[in-house]
Enzyme design. Sequence first.
Site, mmCIF file in Angstrom:
data_model
loop_
_atom_site.group_PDB
_atom_site.id
_atom_site.type_symbol
_atom_site.label_atom_id
_atom_site.label_comp_id
_atom_site.label_asym_id
_atom_site.label_seq_id
_atom_site.Cartn_x
_atom_site.Cartn_y
_atom_site.Cartn_z
ATOM 1 N N VAL A 124 31.273 44.005 41.534
ATOM 2 C CA VAL A 124 32.452 43.724 42.300
ATOM 3 C C VAL A 124 33.030 42.376 41.808
ATOM 4 O O VAL A 124 34.183 42.232 41.309
ATOM 5 C CB VAL A 124 32.274 43.470 43.773
ATOM 6 C CG1 VAL A 124 33.501 43.524 44.586
ATOM 7 C CG2 VAL A 124 31.778 44.725 44.363
ATOM 8 N N ARG A 182 22.584 34.863 35.572
ATOM 9 C CA ARG A 182 22.360 35.252 34.121
ATOM 10 C C ARG A 182 23.301 35.199 33.337
ATOM 11 O O ARG A 182 24.443 34.442 33.338
ATOM 12 C CB ARG A 182 22.589 37.021 34.506
ATOM 13 C CG ARG A 182 21.473 37.693 35.250
ATOM 14 C CD ARG A 182 22.098 38.849 35.917
ATOM 15 N NE ARG A 182 23.103 38.737 36.843
ATOM 16 C CZ ARG A 182 24.014 39.735 37.480
ATOM 17 N NH1 ARG A 182 23.441 41.208 37.231
ATOM 18 N NH2 ARG A 182 24.853 39.543 38.047
ATOM 19 N N GLU A 218 37.997 41.607 53.859
ATOM 20 C CA GLU A 218 38.611 43.092 53.859
ATOM 21 C C GLU A 218 37.723 44.001 53.009
ATOM 22 O O GLU A 218 37.496 45.093 53.547
ATOM 23 C CB GLU A 218 39.922 43.053 53.014
ATOM 24 C CG GLU A 218 40.619 44.346 52.822
ATOM 25 C CD GLU A 218 41.146 44.985 54.424
ATOM 26 O OE1 GLU A 218 41.909 44.244 55.080
ATOM 27 O OE2 GLU A 218 40.444 45.996 54.776
ATOM 28 N N GLY A 236 25.462 57.014 39.924
ATOM 29 C CA GLY A 236 25.874 55.332 40.095
ATOM 30 C C GLY A 236 26.283 55.102 41.271
ATOM 31 O O GLY A 236 26.880 54.126 41.573
ATOM 32 N N GLU A 289 22.034 52.810 45.295
ATOM 33 C CA GLU A 289 21.303 51.735 44.432
ATOM 34 C C GLU A 289 19.984 52.425 44.046
ATOM 35 O O GLU A 289 19.566 53.495 44.657
ATOM 36 C CB GLU A 289 20.895 50.915 45.385
ATOM 37 C CG GLU A 289 22.292 50.140 46.155
ATOM 38 C CD GLU A 289 23.117 49.345 44.983
ATOM 39 O OE1 GLU A 289 22.840 48.654 44.025
ATOM 40 O OE2 GLU A 289 24.446 49.623 45.307
ATOM 41 N N LYS A 334 28.505 47.656 58.748
ATOM 42 C CA LYS A 334 29.905 48.115 58.817
ATOM 43 C C LYS A 334 30.545 48.222 60.288
ATOM 44 O O LYS A 334 31.431 47.710 60.747
ATOM 45 C CB LYS A 334 30.131 49.230 57.926
ATOM 46 C CG LYS A 334 29.988 48.765 56.294
ATOM 47 C CD LYS A 334 30.061 50.163 55.404
ATOM 48 C CE LYS A 334 29.925 49.379 54.056
ATOM 49 N NZ LYS A 334 29.669 50.409 53.132
#
Length: 412
Positions: free
Chosen positions: A11, A44, A124, A182, A185, A200
């Site tokens: 993200v 990283r 959001e 994908g 996870e 959620k």
Amino acid sequence: MYIAIMGYGTVGSGVAEVISNNHDSIVKKSSQAELEVKYILDLRDFPGDVNESKMVKDFNIILNDPEVKVVVETMGGLHPAYEFVSSCLKAGKSVVTSNKELVAAKGDELLAIAKEKNANFLFEASVGGGIPIIRPISQCLAANRIDEIAGILNGTTNFILTMMIDKNMSFEDALKLAQDNGYAEKDPTADVEGHDACRKICILAALCFGKHVYPDAVYTEGITKITLTDVEYVRSWGGVIKLIGRAKRLSEDKISAIVSPALVKNGSQLASVNDVFNAILVRGDATGDVVFYGKGAGKLPTASAVVADVIDCARNIEKRKDFGWESGTENYVVDYNELETALYVRAKTDDKANAVEALKAVFGEIEILSRENAEADELAFVTPSGAEKELNSKLEGVDKLSVLSKIRVVDY
Ligand code: HSE
């Protein structure tokens, strides 16, 4: 205006990409002369990455830079995201996050800090990925009294159930396919055990009913026990099994909130939501049912929601949004055992005729289901509605009935 991104995963890198790709229109919409990513925090290394020069490993660089007005948190997990976000808010910076675990656990506290510091805390992207839902509930539907909200809130489990229903695939094979595509996870526990959907529904319930709902208070059941046999029986009933997160206002100081697989009748709003899609149904007293539908996950859809919040922060840098979200209270969420539901039951019995008579005696009518090639000792049925604890005690009272599977029935 300068922003910083904490966490350069799927993200976070999507956020940088969207800001770069749509730079001119984003600057225009933000009412700022410029909007630029100054730092990206990640432990990283990203050699050769287009944003390599912005990478930092020390959070204090972001915290102590007064030029950074908005911080994006896309690290995920509770720690150190919580410590970083609360420090940024205390420093008067606005924060935008996609982290549902953080909002579900600490939303009330972080909003209170934001209020004290006249900063914004926007989220959001934490529910429904790219589907607009937080802003519609808090703004567009603000005139309504919302009494109920229900949805398919997790894309991975919806994909798995769709594969089981449409392709007759086993749970294990469908999970493997979700991982190969994908969607899931590598460790898919939070998806398949319902924790992601629970976070959620907690966020949505807090927005709709005004009080924080703690994930621990929400009974949560995943989809790992659903079998193809159940799928077949539910097909004969005229519906499908979906993982549904739902919350309902019961009185001024009580709500119900639960996440579990549920039988949904074909033709209902949620039954035809397939694959990785999410759908959220909001029941308003003025609007009636409003359904939000779209891709609930993915790099660019989620980044689009994050960047929209960044634009909102930039536009309203001296103004704060109020979500009317107070801290939770004890016993706010009622015990799911007290809630009314009908139950689908699959069981084994050595004496089917007697078991059916005994079930009819305790429940009144039951709806017996059938499937091709059923074993002789198999019995599947749907009970009438009642308080869940009463349905269970009636079931326990039936002799020689070994219950293998129970799934709640919903009417969305
Ligand atoms: N794992 C989540 C899902 C990602 O499958 O819906 C978005 O929250």
